[in-house]
Design an enzyme around this catalytic site. Structure first.
Site, PDB file in Angstrom:
ATOM      1  N   ASN A  11      33.980   5.511  24.980  1.00  0.00           N
ATOM      2  CA  ASN A  11      34.473   4.552  25.977  1.00  0.00           C
ATOM      3  C   ASN A  11      33.356   3.731  26.624  1.00  0.00           C
ATOM      4  O   ASN A  11      33.602   2.640  27.127  1.00  0.00           O
ATOM      5  CB  ASN A  11      35.273   5.284  27.053  1.00  0.00           C
ATOM      6  N   PHE A  53      37.548  13.321  23.975  1.00  0.00           N
ATOM      7  CA  PHE A  53      36.085  13.178  24.022  1.00  0.00           C
ATOM      8  C   PHE A  53      35.655  11.747  24.340  1.00  0.00           C
ATOM      9  O   PHE A  53      34.637  11.268  23.833  1.00  0.00           O
ATOM     10  CB  PHE A  53      35.445  13.654  22.691  1.00  0.00           C
ATOM     11  N   CYS A  54      36.454  11.060  25.172  1.00  0.00           N
ATOM     12  CA  CYS A  54      36.137   9.668  25.552  1.00  0.00           C
ATOM     13  C   CYS A  54      36.077   8.756  24.336  1.00  0.00           C
ATOM     14  O   CYS A  54      35.356   7.754  24.357  1.00  0.00           O
ATOM     15  CB  CYS A  54      34.805   9.562  26.307  1.00  0.00           C
ATOM     16  N   ASN A  55      36.762   9.125  23.266  1.00  0.00           N
ATOM     17  CA  ASN A  55      36.771   8.281  22.068  1.00  0.00           C
ATOM     18  C   ASN A  55      38.226   8.055  21.671  1.00  0.00           C
ATOM     19  O   ASN A  55      38.735   8.647  20.729  1.00  0.00           O
ATOM     20  CB  ASN A  55      35.988   8.972  20.938  1.00  0.00           C
TER      21      ASN A  55
END
Ligand SMILES: Cc1ncc(COP(=O)(O)O)c(C=O)c1O
Length: 485
Positions: free
Chosen positions: A145, A403-405
């Site tokens: 992100n 995982f912020c993805n």
């Protein structure tokens, strides 16, 4: 090579089988020794640490060396010329050239700019890249992100954002399509292409060859190297991306709070910082609204740099050099390959698979970050919150979620654009509401990531943790609410 409950005899047998399969592992014994000495706290406390992509671990010796330096010397704020300030400046500049040296970056070509973390490095580029109407920001679906967020800077300045999709199940980009994206530029416009050298979701290593291909079509290239550099050599004498972002704590655990932007001088000259601050200028006036930027890296380091922690960067890089990044690479490849195979072989007693891996299932062009879910015998996904619970009981540290993805997650879970457009994350909604609203099979994946202190007994303990999910039909209803990623 199957996952079974750890019993001493079985564990020894499993390790012998692993060593037979990976004779090259014997060349990494230096890391077993390091584990026994510098990382003995792991075994003393019984932790199985498998979240190296979240944060690396430091060696005891790094702390001792750093504390000794601080206890035996006096350091002041580097923005001055007094003796303690000069001492700080000297260490700061030493750390800077050590970073360039570690990445084999010529100081004639690259600047090393210290930032609070990889995010800080990405933000520096995003906010200062001279996006205008007609410019392009191109990025892969597979991005953290902190890279995705740059699209907001691009959009605010009228530039167009385009995503390059990955393809399930490998979660790699279809390379035959890449030229179509790279040739989509107009005349003299600014074009920025950003991708991770290694996915923090699937471990996919996206080709560094794309850098030259993109340059040939007039793109500036930004590599998010945060997940790559802890276990892979990034050689900036061989590859010449315009910008590289990394966090040092992911490489060697200590200190937190320092990252870097490695920037080609030529590309750096294009950046237009939206403000100035203490530390970034040679002079500024109040009665005349004028300022003169400081040259080089200083122009991008806001305020006082983390001058007491920066000397520890050199110590961390020394550790990696002493052990050898290639040794770490070989070690996590052998252990990661075993883990991947073991997850693939995990089955219920009726023969159905007890896990599913997202991304490459072979050890080709990938790193030691493995995303997966456990499966019930009926094929449904085991709620990741229950996985967290059992992992805690085994003292295993791994990650769950996206995982912020989000891009990699959307592809892994086959979530379409239509589903997302239909399901707004409305005010007052919590993550659980959203997961339900868009019909997700779970709140995300489970991620195990390996690093320099991982050893076979860690994986053996992981195996006994994983065995808890074999023949598991239901999970308890009292799982905690999900928290946002
Ligand atoms: C690939 C990748 N990029 C960027 C980041 C952000 O790093 P930081 O939180 O240190 O800024 C991470 C963190 O996990 C990451 O894995």
């Amino acid at each position: 090579m199957s996952i079974a409950r750890a019993e001493p005899q079985k564990s020894a047998e499993a390790e012998r089988a692993f060593l037979r399969e990976h004779p090259e592992f014997a060349d990494t014994v230096v890391l077993d020794e390091l584990r026994r000495t510098d990382f003995k706290r792991l075994d003393r406390t019984g932790h199985v640490y498998l979240d190296y992509t979240g944060g690396g671990l430091y060696a005891d010796s790094q702390l001792v060396e750093h504390m000794t330096l601080l206890r035996e010397n006096v350091y002041g704020n580097p923005h001055s010329i007094n003796p303690t300030s000069a001492a700080s400046t000297e260490l700061l500049e030493r750390a800077r050239s050590r970073v360039l040296g570690f990445f084999r970056a010529s100081p004639d070509e690259y600047e090393a700019i210290f930032t609070p973390n990889a995010t800080g490095a990405l933000r520096l580029v995003g906010e200062a890249y001279p996006f205008q109407t007609g410019d392009r920001f191109l990025l892969t679906f597979d991005n953290h992100n902190s890279v995705n967020g740059i699209r907001e800077f691009a959009r605010a300045r009228g530039a167009e954002t385009t995503y390059v999709p990955s393809v399930a199940p490998e979660l790699r980009v279809d390379e035959s399509l890449l030229p179509r994206y790279l040739t989509d530029t107009i005349g003299d416009h600014h074009n920025l292409f950003a991708y991770p050298a290694q996915s923090n979701f699937s471990g996919v290593q996206h080709p560094l060859e794309w850098i030259d291909q993109a340059h040939a079509h007039g793109w500036n290239v930004m590599i998010d190297a945060a997940a790559y550099v802890p276990t892979n050599r990034l050689d900036l004498g061989r590859w010449h991306p315009d910008f590289v972002a990394a966090s040092f704590y992911k490489m060697f655990g200590w200190p937190t709070g320092v990252g870097c932007l490695l920037a080609r001088r030529e590309a750096l000259a294009k950046l237009e910082r939206p403000w100035f601050s203490g530390g970034t200028i040679v002079a500024a006036f109040v009665q005349r609204e004028y300022y003169q930027s400081a040259p080089g890296a200083a122009h991008f380091e806001d305020g006082t740099v983390d001058y007491l922690n920066l000397p520890a960067i050199e110590m961390g890089l020394d550790l990696l050099d002493r052990v050898g990044l290639e040794t770490i690479h070989a070690r996590v490849a052998a252990l990661g390959g075993w883990l991947l195979d073991a997850l693939g072989a995990l089955t219920h007693s009726d023969g159905s698979p007890a896990s599913t891996v997202y991304g490459p299932r072979s050890w080709q062009r990938r790193g030691a970050t493995i995303a997966f879910n456990f499966l019930h015998p009926d094929g449904s996904i085991v709620d990741e919150r229950y996985v967290d619970r059992i992992a805690s009981q085994h003292n295993v540290s791994l990650r769950t979620g996206c995982f912020c993805n989000p891009g990699a997650g959307e592809l892994a879970f086959t979530i379409s654009r239509e589903t997302l457009v239909g399901g707004e994350f409305g005010d007052g909604m919590v993550l659980d509401d959203y997961v339900r609203a868009i019909g997700l099979p779970s709140g995300g994946a489970v991620r195990a990531s390996l690093g320099l202190a991982t050893n076979f007994p860690d994986l053996d303990r992981f195996a006994s943790f994983a065995a808890e999910f074999v023949d598991l039909h239901n999970v308890p209803a009292d799982l905690p609410p999900r928290i946002a990623c």
